[in-house]
Design a protein around this motif. Structure first.
Motif, PDB file in Angstrom:
ATOM      1  N   PRO A  76      38.116   4.387 -96.729  1.00  0.00           N
ATOM      2  CA  PRO A  76      39.253   5.240 -96.352  1.00  0.00           C
ATOM      3  C   PRO A  76      40.171   5.569 -97.528  1.00  0.00           C
ATOM      4  O   PRO A  76      40.826   6.620 -97.535  1.00  0.00           O
ATOM      5  N   SER A 215      23.197   6.266 -86.084  1.00  0.00           N
ATOM      6  CA  SER A 215      24.140   5.301 -86.637  1.00  0.00           C
ATOM      7  C   SER A 215      23.397   4.408 -87.619  1.00  0.00           C
ATOM      8  O   SER A 215      22.453   3.714 -87.238  1.00  0.00           O
ATOM      9  N   HIS A 222      30.143  -1.465 -92.963  1.00  0.00           N
ATOM     10  CA  HIS A 222      30.325  -0.042 -92.682  1.00  0.00           C
ATOM     11  C   HIS A 222      29.155   0.534 -91.872  1.00  0.00           C
ATOM     12  O   HIS A 222      28.006   0.135 -92.045  1.00  0.00           O
ATOM     13  N   THR A 224      27.655   4.427 -90.874  1.00  0.00           N
ATOM     14  CA  THR A 224      27.727   5.875 -91.045  1.00  0.00           C
ATOM     15  C   THR A 224      27.095   6.539 -89.829  1.00  0.00           C
ATOM     16  O   THR A 224      25.965   6.200 -89.456  1.00  0.00           O
ATOM     17  N   THR A 225      27.824   7.475 -89.216  1.00  0.00           N
ATOM     18  CA  THR A 225      27.325   8.118 -88.001  1.00  0.00           C
ATOM     19  C   THR A 225      27.074   9.607 -88.248  1.00  0.00           C
ATOM     20  O   THR A 225      27.808  10.262 -89.000  1.00  0.00           O
ATOM     21  N   ASN A 235      28.188  14.426 -90.697  1.00  0.00           N
ATOM     22  CA  ASN A 235      28.667  13.053 -90.869  1.00  0.00           C
ATOM     23  C   ASN A 235      30.010  12.935 -90.145  1.00  0.00           C
ATOM     24  O   ASN A 235      31.037  13.389 -90.641  1.00  0.00           O
ATOM     25  N   ASP A 236      29.988  12.322 -88.960  1.00  0.00           N
ATOM     26  CA  ASP A 236      31.177  12.290 -88.105  1.00  0.00           C
ATOM     27  C   ASP A 236      32.318  11.470 -88.688  1.00  0.00           C
ATOM     28  O   ASP A 236      33.489  11.707 -88.372  1.00  0.00           O
ATOM     29  N   ASN A 237      32.010  10.459 -89.494  1.00  0.00           N
ATOM     30  CA  ASN A 237      33.077   9.635 -90.078  1.00  0.00           C
ATOM     31  C   ASN A 237      33.118   9.765 -91.598  1.00  0.00           C
ATOM     32  O   ASN A 237      33.385   8.813 -92.322  1.00  0.00           O
ATOM     33  N   SER A 238      32.881  10.986 -92.072  1.00  0.00           N
ATOM     34  CA  SER A 238      32.956  11.264 -93.505  1.00  0.00           C
ATOM     35  C   SER A 238      34.392  11.166 -93.991  1.00  0.00           C
ATOM     36  O   SER A 238      35.341  11.453 -93.247  1.00  0.00           O
TER      37      SER A 238
END
Length: 336
Positions: A76, A215, A222, A224-225, A235-238
């Protein structure tokens, strides 16, 4: 009449002599095997080594710089990541503390601003060596620098041309580079690297099974989704800004062994090392479906080979995100 026949005979004979003499002349250069091979190569569409995509008319796949691999923070604190959307290919690898770091590959285009730039790991040797890439990094632990040098990998770190600190961010997440300036440090003849993956056409893929949600979990840390939308994977959580996210046509998850790099980070965490050689399971996600297979690399410098039970497996030309998911402790889940 006799004189006429004699004249005709002389003319024919002379023509034959001239034809025979002509056969002793060297063929024009354009008829030589080398020239024919060059002409055939010129007619063959050029492709980019990191995507397999055709090179646009007027451009050349032989650049005067090598592949550049920039180590980018993937926490983050990196938000927003800059320049990720211009990468040709991305490899995500595990680092200490259960988080991941990105190896962003640039070749077909070299952006002016990329970052945040973070440090190298020994895992990168197997990641960058197949295409003779140069690395762009904030540095590394002494043991890692020694191993990177022993592997013959060129790298550029803070202090080199192009690097700067972004005043609006906090260290160590404020190191950026003008990648085009850094690329100018390397003077070499134009040379196309070998293909990073075995490229092919989507029509060649086995039918596989539906898979639109992915996922990739890294050893309890971590995850990555990905979601398949509008013909590609998002990439939903880029941590990249909207409009600068990597546009993945394919997500390739490779299960890998992870060892101990032999030292600890400043916080006391053991540093893992991805062993990117040998073989393991592969999961290729493309066009909303999954094709299972295996991957292999005969050495750290060898290219990636993919197979199914039916034979060699190729990757549809396009932008690919590779997940190096630990075989032990990691996981790859998917759903329709």
């Amino acid at each position: 009449m006799r004189s006429t026949r004699l004249l005709a005979t002389v003319i024919i004979a002379g023509s034959l002599v001239l034809a025979g003499c002509g056969g002793d002349e060297k063929s024009p250069a354009s008829d030589s095997p080398e020239a024919q091979a060059s002409a055939a190569a010129a007619e063959t569409p050029q492709t980019w080594p990191l995507t397999g995509l055709d090179v646009a008319d007027g451009k050349n796949a032989e650049q005067k710089h090598p592949v550049l691999v920039l180590k980018m923070d993937n926490t983050p604190s990196s938000a927003p990541q800059v320049g990720l959307g211009e990468a040709d290919l991305v490899v995500e690898e595990l680092v200490e503390g259960g988080v991941t770091r990105l190896a962003a590959f640039y070749y077909s285009q070299v952006p002016s601003e990329v970052g945040p730039v973070r440090s190298m790991r020994a895992s990168d040797i197997g990641i960058v060596s197949p295409v003779g890439a140069a690395m762009v990094t904030s540095g590394a632990a002494p043991i890692t620098i020694s191993r990177i040098k022993d592997a013959g990998i060129t790298f550029f770190a803070e202090g080199a041309k192009g690097f700067y600190r972004e005043s609006s961010r906090s260290a160590p997440y404020n190191l950026f580079t003008n990648l085009a300036d850094t690329a100018s440090l390397i003077e070499q003849g134009a040379e196309r690297p070998q293909d990073y993956l075995p490229w092919g056409d989507a029509e060649d893929l086995p039918s596989g099974q539906p898979a639109t949600e992915i996922s990739a979990s890294f050893s309890g840390g971590h995850t990555t989704t990905w979601s398949f939308r509008d013909g590609g994977y998002v990439n939903d959580n880029s941590f990249a800004a909207e409009g600068d996210r990597f546009p993945a046509d394919t997500v390739l998850a490779l299960r890998v062994e992870v060892g101990d790099a032999g030292y600890r980070d400043p916080a006391g965490n053991p540093v893992p090392e991805t062993i990117f050689e040998g073989a393991g399971d592969a999961m290729l996600f493309h066009d909303g479906r999954l094709v299972r297979g295996t991957w292999s690399k005969s050495s750290l410098k060898a290219p990636i080979q993919l197979r199914t039970q039916a034979g060699p497996l190729t990757v549809p030309a396009g932008r690919v995100w590779i997940e190096l998911v630990p075989r032990s402790g990691g996981d790859v889940q998917f759903s329709k």
